[in-house]
Write an enzyme that holds these catalytic residues in place. Structure first.
Site, PDB file in Angstrom:
ATOM      1  CE1 TYR B  44      -4.075  -1.426  -0.529  1.00  0.00           C
ATOM      2  CE2 TYR B  44      -3.461  -2.896   1.269  1.00  0.00           C
ATOM      3  CZ  TYR B  44      -4.298  -2.565   0.210  1.00  0.00           C
ATOM      4  OH  TYR B  44      -5.346  -3.370  -0.120  1.00  0.00           O
ATOM      5  CD  GLU B 129      -9.700 -23.116   6.799  1.00  0.00           C
ATOM      6  OE1 GLU B 129      -9.887 -24.307   7.091  1.00  0.00           O
ATOM      7  OE2 GLU B 129      -9.978 -22.633   5.694  1.00  0.00           O
ATOM      8  CG  ASP B 185     -13.445 -24.389   6.337  1.00  0.00           C
ATOM      9  OD1 ASP B 185     -13.959 -24.302   7.470  1.00  0.00           O
ATOM     10  OD2 ASP B 185     -13.351 -23.438   5.545  1.00  0.00           O
TER      11      ASP B 185
END
Lengths: 311, 309
Positions: B44, B129, B185
């Protein structure tokens, strides 16, 4: 009327991991699992001895194995997307005859079925295409059917080789005419994933089942649903017709195997040797008077049942 | 190996040189000022030059590798991990940070600055996660209300960054008797994330020995967890995409997943994922009657009991 089946034999730990698929010939049973080797057991004697281990058949494991009705050819599909064609020698040993590769795309081929003489193989793809291959003439793709793009989870070919049927994740069941290369029917009835389809021996009926936990029976001539067999309380992964077409065998996620009378449309026997998933159930070719079948799945074993003929 | 030349006749080569120099400058600035910057901050500072985040990521890693140092020696850290739990850290400057007073979780500390980690009645460490799951558990202070005793929860918000892995590595080596569990997941990315914690990432293989946590254990979600739920209609179970299937197949081909190799259990779960064509996110567990915490209580107690036997 109920029937009685007895466990005649169990091959404990036939594979080191889940057995995903079984295929039979008049004298043998072939099994494929998450491990890389295919095993062959002899069904001519009651202790079902190991006849052959094909090591390294599919490095990433094998999810489908099928045989031609005449017992001379087998095809197996691996998790890597490859299909191998096997043929049996004079001495009864299987050897690799070649591979079927769909373009360069791994994973293109999922479920497979062989015609009675082993000349044709039908296969499904992830995006719902159905392909038919001529295994004699250079293993070329000779038909390509399109469906609505939903994963083709299962497939079967009628014994006379005229029809191919596929079951899809969106609940779609299709019947194709292999001669004209056209879709014959898109069969309604199931809305959830269809994980198994099977033509009756005469090719007049089609059974389809999956997550909806019912087995739908269709009339292949007219493309109509003629019955719903209800009774399973878990996803159905596998169905198979007996040699005479009188009985249908089904296996489910909860480890239950059922035998259904097609005449009365009733469940005539339920067995549960295990509470682990049955990935595959299969009738053995009929020898003598009573009929026998085999089941396999997450408990890594192959169990054999025979009809009790007491009365 | 890549060579970057100066001067050069092609604009492309000149751009590469500019990017490299700018990154050196930003890293130098961070070192001189004594602050730690991040790859994200770097990007940035000059998005027009860098074009995309991946460019910065790649040049920073290449630069560290070329100089033969690890990335944080350039004062570049990807500070994205969060941690909460029953512990304090003593920094090398002797200051003490008490994590119990930050129940909602704070940024994962730089392992290089830590002298020692003091655990306070910790029975378990849980690597999560997803940030959302971490936030939910942190807001309920699950790390001190869990039935399996107190613990530490940590997330790197997806694929772990080096700092999170360094901290976890330090935790695992300084307290080897505390089991570390992983909650990801049930999909190929979840398995990939767990694999990165355990074995390291492919891209940074030269750094893996200081980062890998081979003792990490898989708490869930497994295929059986989603299939055993009362009704198979549970929302949150999704079908695999074409891409998921490709990733899963590629993963199965890796060495650790081979027949008889270390991760046969993982191999099986990947195969079942492909067979069922199903995946599920951690959120699926909140649809249980006793919610995610109930499931975790059960699994952690079970896993801790197994460990004791």
């Amino acid at each position: 009327m109920s029937k009685q089946y007895l466990t005649t034999h169990t091959i404990d730990d036939a594979h080191i991991t889940d057995i995903f698929s079984l295929a039979v010939t008049p004298t043998q049973i072939l099994s494929a699992s998450g491990a890389s080797s295919i095993k062959v057991h002899s069904t001519t004697s009651t202790d079902v001895p190991l006849a052959q281990t094909i090591t390294g058949a599919h490095k990433l494991g094998c999810h489908h194995i099928v045989t031609s009705r005449n017992g001379r050819y087998a095809a197996s599909a691996g998790f890597g997307g490859e299909v191998k064609i096997w043929s049996i020698s004079e001495s009864g040993e299987w050897f690799e005859e070649g591979k079927v590769v769909d373009g360069n795309n791994a994973g293109e081929i999922w479920a497979i079925a062989l015609s009675e003489d082993g000349q044709y193989m039908a296969s499904t793809t992830y995006d719902g295409r159905i392909n038919v291959w001529d295994l004699v003439d250079g293993r070329k793709k000779i038909r390509e059917f399109e469906t609505k793009g939903s994963f083709g989870m299962c497939i079967d070919m009628s014994r006379d080789g005229r029809f191919t049927a596929s079951g899809h994740e969106n609940g779609g069941v299709y019947v194709f005419n292999n001669e004209t290369g056209r879709m014959l029917y898109s069969l309604p009835g199931l809305v959830k994933p269809v994980r198994t389809v099977a033509f009756s021996p005469a090719g007049t009926r089609l059974a389809a089942a999956g997550d909806s936990r019912v087995i739908a029976l269709y009339d292949v001539q007219h493309g109509e649903q003629v019955a719903n067999l209800t009774g399973h309380s878990a996803w159905i992964f596998s169905v198979d017709w007996s040699d005479t077409g009188e009985y249908l065998l089904s296996g489910a996620f909860d480890g239950k195997v059922k035998v259904w009378s097609i005449d009365t449309r009733n469940c005539v026997a339920t067995h549960s040797e295990t509470d682990k998933t049955l990935w595959c159930v299969k009738w053995l070719p009929k020898t003598g008077r009573s009929e026998a079948f085999a089941t396999a799945g997450a408990n890594r074993s192959i169990s054999f049942y025979r009809e009790a003929t007491g009365g | 190996m890549r060579a970057i030349r100066f001067p050069s006749k092609t604009p492309q080569e000149a751009w590469k040189f500019t990017v490299l120099l700018r990154i050196l400058e930003l890293s130098h600035e961070a070192l001189v000022m004594g602050v730690v910057t991040t790859k994200r901050d770097m990007y940035y500072r000059d998005p027009e030059l860098f074009l995309k985040q991946a460019v910065v990521d790649r040049y920073v890693d290449d630069l560290a590798y070329t100089l033969g140092v690890e990335r944080d020696a350039l004062n570049v850290a990807a500070a994205k991990g969060l941690v909460a739990g029953s512990f304090t850290t003593k920094r090398k400057d002797s200051s003490v940070v008490d994590y119990c007073s930050e129940p909602q979780g704070i940024l994962v500390p730089n392992a290089k600055e830590i002298q020692s980690i003091q655990l306070i009645d910790v029975n378990w460490v849980l690597v999560i996660e997803k940030e959302a799951t971490f936030r939910t558990l942190a807001s309920k202070q699950y790390w001190q209300t869990c039935f399996a005793g107190k613990g530490i929860i940590i997330t790197a918000k997806g694929y772990p960054d080096i700092r999170t892995r360094q901290f976890l590595h330090l935790l695992s080596t300084s307290h080897p008797h505390i089991p570390i569990f992983c909650l990801v997941d049930f999909d190929p990315n979840g398995m990939g994330i767990m694999s990165t914690y355990k074995y390291g990432s492919m891209a940074l293989s030269h750094q893996n020995q200081n980062l890998a946590v081979p003792s990490i254990r898989w708490l869930g979600i497994r295929g059986s967890d989603i299939l055993q739920m009362k009704d198979c209609e549970v929302t949150g179970r999704l079908k695999l995409t074409d891409r998921d299937r490709r990733i899963a197949t590629r993963m199965l081909d890796k060495e650790i997943f081979q027949d008889g190799a270390r991760e046969e259990g993982w191999r099986r779960e990947l195969q079942i994922m492909l067979m069922l064509n199903c995946k599920a996110e951690i959120q699926i567990l909140s649809s249980r009657d006793d919610g995610l915490e109930g499931w975790l209580d059960e699994k952690l107690l079970e896993a801790l009991n197994e460990g004791r036997q």
